[in-house]
Design an enzyme around this catalytic site. Sequence first.
Site, PDB file in Angstrom:
ATOM      1  CB  ILE A 104      36.261  42.353  42.513  1.00 13.71           C
ATOM      2  CG1 ILE A 104      35.365  41.889  43.664  1.00 13.71           C
ATOM      3  CG2 ILE A 104      35.419  42.773  41.329  1.00 13.71           C
ATOM      4  CD1 ILE A 104      34.366  42.953  44.111  1.00 13.71           C
ATOM      5  CG  ASP A 105      42.183  42.701  42.817  1.00 14.56           C
ATOM      6  OD1 ASP A 105      42.131  41.657  42.152  1.00 14.56           O
ATOM      7  OD2 ASP A 105      42.822  43.719  42.473  1.00 14.56           O
ATOM      8  CE  LYS A 106      42.579  40.133  52.469  1.00 16.02           C
ATOM      9  NZ  LYS A 106      43.825  39.705  53.149  1.00 16.02           N
ATOM     10  CB  THR A 108      38.336  45.543  44.675  1.00 14.34           C
ATOM     11  OG1 THR A 108      39.654  45.821  44.198  1.00 14.34           O
ATOM     12  CG2 THR A 108      37.334  46.361  43.872  1.00 14.34           C
ATOM     13  CG  HIS A 201      46.402  43.145  40.610  1.00 11.69           C
ATOM     14  ND1 HIS A 201      47.638  42.856  41.169  1.00 11.69           N
ATOM     15  CD2 HIS A 201      45.489  42.529  41.404  1.00 11.69           C
ATOM     16  CE1 HIS A 201      47.475  42.103  42.244  1.00 11.69           C
ATOM     17  NE2 HIS A 201      46.176  41.890  42.402  1.00 11.69           N
TER      18      HIS A 201
END
Length: 277
Positions: A104-106, A108, A201
């Site tokens: 998962i994104d930084k 998130t 994303h």
Amino acid sequence: NLLSSGCVTCNGEAVKKNYRTRLGDVIQVELPEPEPLDVIPTKMDLEIAYEDEDVLVINKPKGLVVHPAAGHWDDTLVNGLLYAKGESLSGINGVLRPGIVHRIDKDTSGLLAVAKNDLAHTVLASQLKDHTLARTYEAVVCGNLKEDRGTVDAPIGRHPSDRKRMTIADRGKSAVTHWEAVTRYRGYTHIRCHLETGRTHQIRVHMASIGCPLAGDWLYGEEDPDLIPRPALHAYALDLDHPVTGEHLSLTAPIPADMARLAPELLTETECASEEI
């Protein structure tokens, strides 16, 4: 870099970067031995949502990068996992991503599954591919969605001029996001998303593509640090079958404080038909 270090030859001689090849040229590339990467175990507070001898599920805080990569080699989740769990992590993804099944994104927050051995990693990766490992996200988007639910089915690829961005692209990889409205506010909607795919994303790009970027999304919408200093996205739930026992695991992580406080901030709340968290 290989050209500059003399590892590329043409007809037995080193060539410069601007050399123009000709018909009949024999080009040889000698790849040097890869330099060993030293991922340093780092002590950090990790919130464990579930753990047994095969599976570990972390509730990742916002701002924490999952694994080392160019531009961010230290202080990642992997550094913390190595300190806490040592060698009891799957080695399938190599030294930089031990145990990491998905990312998962930084910015998130939320649940992330980690495999503690290669068997667990193989089975979880298979579940991820056939969608039996289900991921549910909570998000707050700008705008009032007219429908109570919908699907965005649009391929995603790297932006042609901005390498930090992803975009809807005809030649991109297939991406499908199902969303449903949870609560409506004045100018914003709290939604729940279910993913069929896991592109970089994905939710951010898909929601922006229908005119409703995530609140606080400085990359695909408008930055609003007074409202929330990051994209309002949280990996709320994971549903999976245990890779060894077959037991079904259904895990959730509470909405973090910075997203929870959006409700009173956004005013004039009206409930949607779907169940509110």
